[in-house]
Motif scaffolding. Structure first.
Motif, PDB file in Angstrom:
ATOM      1  N   ALA A   1      77.270  29.878   3.332  1.00  0.00           N
ATOM      2  CA  ALA A   1      76.875  29.627   1.944  1.00  0.00           C
ATOM      3  C   ALA A   1      75.358  29.503   1.875  1.00  0.00           C
ATOM      4  N   PRO A   2      74.730  30.185   0.931  1.00  0.00           N
ATOM      5  CA  PRO A   2      73.265  30.101   0.840  1.00  0.00           C
ATOM      6  C   PRO A   2      72.828  28.699   0.401  1.00  0.00           C
ATOM      7  N   SER A   3      71.585  28.387   0.656  1.00  0.00           N
ATOM      8  CA  SER A   3      70.976  27.170   0.106  1.00  0.00           C
ATOM      9  C   SER A   3      70.205  27.547  -1.155  1.00  0.00           C
ATOM     10  N   ILE A   4      70.124  26.596  -2.062  1.00  0.00           N
ATOM     11  CA  ILE A   4      69.446  26.838  -3.337  1.00  0.00           C
ATOM     12  C   ILE A   4      68.611  25.616  -3.667  1.00  0.00           C
ATOM     13  N   SER A   5      67.435  25.830  -4.209  1.00  0.00           N
ATOM     14  CA  SER A   5      66.557  24.717  -4.576  1.00  0.00           C
ATOM     15  C   SER A   5      65.875  25.026  -5.894  1.00  0.00           C
ATOM     16  N   LEU A   6      65.525  23.938  -6.577  1.00  0.00           N
ATOM     17  CA  LEU A   6      64.951  24.034  -7.919  1.00  0.00           C
ATOM     18  C   LEU A   6      63.606  23.330  -7.941  1.00  0.00           C
ATOM     19  N   SER A   7      62.627  23.934  -8.586  1.00  0.00           N
ATOM     20  CA  SER A   7      61.318  23.301  -8.735  1.00  0.00           C
ATOM     21  C   SER A   7      60.778  23.610 -10.133  1.00  0.00           C
ATOM     22  N   PRO A   8      60.483  22.587 -10.949  1.00  0.00           N
ATOM     23  CA  PRO A   8      60.729  21.156 -10.707  1.00  0.00           C
ATOM     24  C   PRO A   8      62.215  20.839 -10.824  1.00  0.00           C
ATOM     25  N   THR A   9      62.605  19.598 -10.424  1.00  0.00           N
ATOM     26  CA  THR A   9      64.012  19.255 -10.340  1.00  0.00           C
ATOM     27  C   THR A   9      64.526  18.629 -11.632  1.00  0.00           C
ATOM     28  N   LYS A  10      65.823  18.878 -11.908  1.00  0.00           N
ATOM     29  CA  LYS A  10      66.633  18.205 -12.936  1.00  0.00           C
ATOM     30  C   LYS A  10      66.136  18.372 -14.357  1.00  0.00           C
ATOM     31  N   GLU A  11      65.016  17.669 -14.706  1.00  0.00           N
ATOM     32  CA  GLU A  11      64.540  17.746 -16.081  1.00  0.00           C
ATOM     33  C   GLU A  11      63.254  18.564 -16.131  1.00  0.00           C
ATOM     34  N   VAL A  12      63.263  19.568 -16.992  1.00  0.00           N
ATOM     35  CA  VAL A  12      62.134  20.484 -17.109  1.00  0.00           C
ATOM     36  C   VAL A  12      61.627  20.412 -18.545  1.00  0.00           C
ATOM     37  N   THR A  13      60.334  20.266 -18.676  1.00  0.00           N
ATOM     38  CA  THR A  13      59.745  20.195 -20.018  1.00  0.00           C
ATOM     39  C   THR A  13      59.776  21.569 -20.674  1.00  0.00           C
ATOM     40  N   TRP A  14      60.110  21.575 -21.933  1.00  0.00           N
ATOM     41  CA  TRP A  14      60.175  22.823 -22.702  1.00  0.00           C
ATOM     42  C   TRP A  14      58.873  23.600 -22.552  1.00  0.00           C
ATOM     43  N   GLY A  15      58.972  24.930 -22.223  1.00  0.00           N
ATOM     44  CA  GLY A  15      57.807  25.786 -22.051  1.00  0.00           C
ATOM     45  C   GLY A  15      57.253  25.784 -20.643  1.00  0.00           C
ATOM     46  N   GLU A  16      57.810  24.953 -19.755  1.00  0.00           N
ATOM     47  CA  GLU A  16      57.318  24.865 -18.377  1.00  0.00           C
ATOM     48  C   GLU A  16      57.897  26.015 -17.550  1.00  0.00           C
ATOM     49  N   LYS A  17      57.276  26.315 -16.390  1.00  0.00           N
ATOM     50  CA  LYS A  17      57.767  27.342 -15.479  1.00  0.00           C
ATOM     51  C   LYS A  17      58.747  26.715 -14.495  1.00  0.00           C
ATOM     52  N   VAL A  18      59.847  27.453 -14.203  1.00  0.00           N
ATOM     53  CA  VAL A  18      60.859  26.982 -13.260  1.00  0.00           C
ATOM     54  C   VAL A  18      61.040  28.040 -12.180  1.00  0.00           C
ATOM     55  N   ASN A  19      61.076  27.619 -10.916  1.00  0.00           N
ATOM     56  CA  ASN A  19      61.350  28.503  -9.783  1.00  0.00           C
ATOM     57  C   ASN A  19      62.668  28.071  -9.134  1.00  0.00           C
TER      58      ASN A  19
END
Length: 791
Positions: free
Chosen positions: A285-303
């Protein structure tokens, strides 16, 4: 006479028995002969002189037989009965037969065949006979067991048994029993089969193990593929078949079977259960990660980054939104998917999956775990402040200010009363809510919350902390703790159009009750005592249109009456001069008198002081005179040595109060020897000066010349604190024998010179000689004389 013409008196059912009945004398006429069984007539025949009775017997004919005859002339005559003859009918039932174990018997196993019969004719024997075979065996008894210790194939077949016995010198045999059939078998259990590993990777090694628990060793296993060409045989009762490099042709189900030969016969076990494997390319199973985590401000960039550890490179990742339209694929074993400016459509859960191709087959990894993010507009908790104190007088104005630091302007504040009906909203990021005239319904806790709208969604800040105020009509001065004898004011006020009334101040648990006219009045307690402490409330009464009305009771104010005593002072003096003061405490000479003075600032009249010595547990109590007392000790002893302190006690309104203990006074008692005499004033010298002076006297302790040495240290400075006065002089003189070391004198002189620029409130006088002069020293509370004597 009755005789048996047959050869045996013991007969079997169906045999013929013949009796002859003969009259003792010949008769010329016919007579009736009668045959009796067990005294009962069973047959009659007419004949002259003799007759023969014939019987075909069954089991009912057994018994005692006799005969007689009778005839008719002028009258009926009957002869006497003959003697008896016993006839025995021998009836033997068919025996029962049983086999243990039943039906099929394992080759080499022991077999028991039991024959039994229910009969009165005991003493016989059984014969066990094999229907189609050579086995025949006889055993005595009415219930016997025939054993075959180790059966072989020659023993299989049908068996019956027959019972034989001898009655009255004649042999009888029972009918044959029913038959039991014995089948000899070689029983081989189903083999067990196992697969290793459970998950088979393309190109990997697979082991299939077959084993059986049996006494019939020397056989072999065959491993067979259910739907395929694989078939292989290996000898042994536990063997392992190996597939070194599996391919897709090997996948499927396999079973094994055991074959062995026993006594020239071949036997095969049942088939084992099946094991099945599929040839796979295993992807983790692949690993997955989020940046930034959980709560993201509207208009922000997510990877979102997906990665996998695998030997099967050359594949690609697909990122999928669980409940949404987002789906994107990128090649590689570690890739990053970017959402440059997130909107509300992007929020939710995402997972990724890796796909690759091996030997013309496509394989996919399990789904990764999910990452979830929410698109939010984050608002900080507002700040809240109250313009007045926690207690607000009825009718007063109160301002509550709410403010927030945020980029999302254009919102509004709502001020909410926690347990009440007040709720008000104002626009802005910093607003003030006013309550022009507070009433009792307004008291309680308040908080505020900021609301704003971003991209057609409403957002609320966390609640602010709470501010609380109480609406009162009563106040106390001073608050809470009041010193005994002090004046206390309690003010009661009310905002009302109905003037002309009066206030009553009432003590909750006490006798105080007082009334004054007005809408704002002050009740005074000029000198409070302990009876006054407690809680008070007030109530307003007025008369309107000839009717009396009373307000609700105000909230309560509470105060306690206390007596706080100051810490006393403690000091030591030696009237005859034998006293040494130094940095570690005070020294007195054994056998000489000394006094300890305890004093305190005037607060309350009378009282007493209690003096304690920690070293000897000595406690003394003396009444205070002018807030001071002197404890006199005529002869210093070693029991006086240690830490001493005093406590001041005074009784106020029948209650006793104790002060804190003084600072510890360290007292050392020394035996008689050559000492120096040193006297100093009330104010302390600088430590360094004192040490230098003290050094002088310690250096003299080893002197062999006991002539008096006199050192007089005078201090020149202002007497008193910052008061102008006669300037004193600093003098060091010595008399008697010459000092061997002039440095001793110089050190003492240096000690005094170091003090020349300081202001002294009293003289310093050092006297080393037989006669010492006494110096009086003033302090704030009493005169005390301090002496330091050294030889």
């Amino acid at each position: 006479m009755l005789t048996l013409t047959s050869s045996h008196s013991a007969v079997s059912p169906g045999e013929a028995v013949q009796f002859r009945c003969v009259s003792p004398n010949p008769t010329c006429i016919s007579v009736d002969f009668h045959l009796y069984r067990n005294g009962e007539s069973i047959k009659s025949q007419t004949a002259e002189s003799l007759t023969t009775f014939d019987l075909t017997v069954d089991s009912s004919h057994q018994g005692q037989y006799s005969c007689d005859y009778s005839y008719q002339r002028s009258s009926s005559s009957t002869s006497s009965r003959s003697s008896s003859i016993d006839i025995t009918v021998v009836t033997l039932p068919a025996p029962s037969i049983s086999l243990r174990p039943t039906n099929k018997v394992t080759w080499g196993q022991k077999v028991d065949i039991t024959c039994s019969v229910q009969t009165q004719f005991t003493g016989g024997s059984f014969t066990l006979i094999q229907n189609s075979g050579s086995f025949r065996e006889t055993k005595s008894g009415t219930s016997v067991t025939f054993s075959l210790p180790k059966v072989d194939f020659v023993h299989e077949g049908s068996y019956y048994c027959q019972y034989q016995t001898r009655v009255s010198n004649r042999d009888f045999s029972s009918p044959h029993s029913s038959s039991v059939r014995l089948t000899v078998v070689v029983t081989v259990p189903a083999p067990s089969i196992s697969l290793s590993p459970n998950i088979v990777i393309w190109g990997g090694k697979v082991d299939i193990a077959c084993s059986v628990e049996t006494q019939f060793t020397g056989g072999s296993f065959t491993l067979i593929q259910n739907s395929g060409s694989f078939r292989e045989t290996k000898s042994g009762t536990s063997v392992t078949f190996t597939l070194p490099k599996v391919d897709f042709v090997h996948e499927g189900s396999y079973y094994c079977q055991y074959q062995t030969r026993v006594s020239s016969r071949d036997f095969s076990s049942p088939q084992s259960t099946s094991v099945r494997f599929s040839v796979v390319v295993t992807l983790p199973a692949p690993s997955i990660s989020l940046s930034p985590t959980k709560e993201v401000t509207w208009g922000e960039k997510v990877n979102i980054t997906c990665s996998v550890e695998t030997q099967f490179t050359g594949g690609s990742f697909t990122l999928i939104q669980n409940s949404g339209s987002f789906r994107e694929t990128k090649s590689g074993t570690s890739v990053t998917f970017s959402l440059p400016e997130v909107d509300f459509v992007h929020e939710g859960s995402y997972y990724c999956q890796y796909q690759t191709r091996v030997s013309s087959r496509d394989f996919s990894s399990p789904q990764s775990s999910s990452v979830h993010f929410c698109v939010v507009v984050t608002l900080p908790a507002p700040s809240i402040s109250l313009s007045s104190t926690k207690e607000v007088t009825w009718g007063q104005k109160v301002d509550i200010t709410c403010s927030v630091e945020t980029q999302f302007t254009g919102g509004s504040f709502t001020l909410i009363q926690n347990s009440g009906s007040f709720r008000e909203t104002k626009s802005g990021t910093s607003v003030a809510f006013s309550l022009p005239k507070v009433d009792f319904v307004h008291e309680g806790s308040y908080y505020c919350q900021y609301q704003t709208r971003v991209s057609s969604r409403d957002f609320n800040s966390p609640q602010s902390s709470s501010v609380h105020f109480s609406v009162v009509g009563i106040s106390l001065s001073p608050t809470k703790e009041v010193t005994w004898g002090e004046k206390v004011n309690i003010t009661c006020s009310v905002e009302t159009q109905f003037t002309g009334g009066s206030f009553t101040l009432i003590q909750n648990s006490g006798s105080f009750r007082e009334t004054k006219s007005g809408t704002s009045v002050a009740f005074s307690l000029p000198k409070v005592d302990f009876v006054h402490e407690g809680s008070y409330y007030c109530q307003y009464q007025t008369r309107v249109s000839s009717r009396d009305f009373s307000s609700p009771q105000s909230s309560s104010v509470h105060f306690s009456v206390v007596v706080n005593l100051l810490q006393p002072n403690i000091s030591l003096i030696a009237p005859d001069g034998w006293f040494h003061w130094w940095l570690q405490g005070s020294q007195v000479m054994s056998g000489h008198s000394f006094s300890i003075i305890c004093s305190t600032k005037p607060q309350y009249p009378g009282g007493s002081f209690q003096l304690e010595f920690s070293g000897s547990n000595i406690t003394r109590t003396q009444s205070a005179v002018n807030h001071s007392t002197t404890f006199f000790f005529p002869e210093a002893d070693f029991i006086h040595q240690g830490n001493s302190s005093c406590v001041y006690e005074v009784t106020v309104s029948s209650r006793t109060f104790s002060s804190p203990a003084t600072e510890l006074l360290v007292v050392t008692v020394k035996g008689a020897k050559n000492t120096y005499k040193f006297t100093r004033g009330r104010n302390e010298m600088d430590d360094e000066v004192y040490k230098n002076v003290e050094t002088v006297f310690h250096q003299r302790e080893d002197s062999v010349d006991f002539s008096d040495t006199y050192i007089n240290v005078g201090a020149e400075g202002n007497v008193g604190n910052d008061h102008e006065g006669a300037k004193a002089t600093c003098v060091i003189t010595y008399t008697g024998n010459e000092m061997d070391d002039k440095d001793v004198y110089e050190n003492a002189e240096d000690a005094v010179h170091q003090r020349e620029d300081l202001k002294f409130s009293d003289d310093i006088y050092i006297n080393t000689g037989a006669d010492a002069k006494k110096m009086a020293v003033d302090n704030d509370y009493e005169e005390e004389q301090i002496y330091a004597n050294m030889n």
